[in-house]
Design a protein around this motif. Sequence first.
Motif, mmCIF file in Angstrom:
data_model
loop_
_atom_site.group_PDB
_atom_site.id
_atom_site.type_symbol
_atom_site.label_atom_id
_atom_site.label_comp_id
_atom_site.label_asym_id
_atom_site.label_seq_id
_atom_site.Cartn_x
_atom_site.Cartn_y
_atom_site.Cartn_z
ATOM 1 N N TYR A 31 -3.697 -4.039 -5.407
ATOM 2 C CA TYR A 31 -2.782 -4.328 -4.304
ATOM 3 C C TYR A 31 -2.352 -3.064 -3.576
ATOM 4 O O TYR A 31 -1.955 -2.084 -4.212
ATOM 5 C CB TYR A 31 -1.523 -5.025 -4.829
ATOM 6 C CG TYR A 31 -1.768 -6.426 -5.335
ATOM 7 C CD1 TYR A 31 -2.127 -6.642 -6.653
ATOM 8 C CD2 TYR A 31 -1.624 -7.520 -4.489
ATOM 9 C CE1 TYR A 31 -2.344 -7.922 -7.128
ATOM 10 C CE2 TYR A 31 -1.845 -8.806 -4.952
ATOM 11 C CZ TYR A 31 -2.203 -9.002 -6.269
ATOM 12 O OH TYR A 31 -2.424 -10.267 -6.725
ATOM 13 N N ASN A 98 0.110 -6.494 -1.198
ATOM 14 C CA ASN A 98 -0.872 -6.996 -0.244
ATOM 15 C C ASN A 98 -2.266 -6.774 -0.827
ATOM 16 O O ASN A 98 -2.620 -5.652 -1.142
ATOM 17 C CB ASN A 98 -0.676 -6.212 1.061
ATOM 18 C CG ASN A 98 -1.771 -6.439 2.080
ATOM 19 O OD1 ASN A 98 -2.649 -7.260 1.900
ATOM 20 N ND2 ASN A 98 -1.715 -5.704 3.164
ATOM 21 N N TYR A 109 1.936 -9.489 3.720
ATOM 22 C CA TYR A 109 2.220 -9.288 2.298
ATOM 23 C C TYR A 109 2.365 -10.609 1.575
ATOM 24 O O TYR A 109 3.035 -11.523 2.044
ATOM 25 C CB TYR A 109 3.443 -8.387 2.128
ATOM 26 C CG TYR A 109 3.078 -6.968 2.497
ATOM 27 C CD1 TYR A 109 3.043 -6.568 3.830
ATOM 28 C CD2 TYR A 109 2.670 -6.062 1.524
ATOM 29 C CE1 TYR A 109 2.625 -5.289 4.178
ATOM 30 C CE2 TYR A 109 2.260 -4.782 1.869
ATOM 31 C CZ TYR A 109 2.232 -4.414 3.196
ATOM 32 O OH TYR A 109 1.814 -3.150 3.544
ATOM 33 N N ASP A 110 1.702 -10.679 0.417
ATOM 34 C CA ASP A 110 1.633 -11.929 -0.329
ATOM 35 C C ASP A 110 2.777 -12.107 -1.313
ATOM 36 O O ASP A 110 3.147 -13.243 -1.636
ATOM 37 C CB ASP A 110 0.309 -11.972 -1.119
ATOM 38 C CG ASP A 110 -0.895 -11.739 -0.221
ATOM 39 O OD1 ASP A 110 -1.645 -10.784 -0.474
ATOM 40 O OD2 ASP A 110 -1.063 -12.521 0.732
#
Length: 122
Positions: A31, A98, A109-110
């Motif tokens: 990430y 991310n 962004y997750d």
Amino acid sequence: VQLQASGGGLVQAGGSLRLSCAASGRTFSSYAMAWFRQAPGKEREFVAAINLSGGSTFYSLSVKGRFTISRDNAKNTVYLQMNSLKPEDTAVYYCGANRATIATRTDAYDYWGQGTLVTVSS
């Protein structure tokens, strides 16, 4: 991935703080990570981001030269060293993860941490 931000607090103008964001799971190094902040009554804004390896960073103009983002993939943690703090840096600071690459938009962004409050007094 779950994110836990910490390190906020009250500091006088000109002082320093270091924020940490610890991630759960074994895929942290997959990430890109970033810090955003949100002041009362304002939208969340980008502060700094770092790529998967830590070899590339990007900063907003408002913090460039004062803040440093770094990561330790062995500890699943990203940091934000904040120096020369100003009252306008007062905000809740959030870390984000991310799976793609460095980005400055919140919708890229997750995953998000819960936020940590930074208050800078004048």
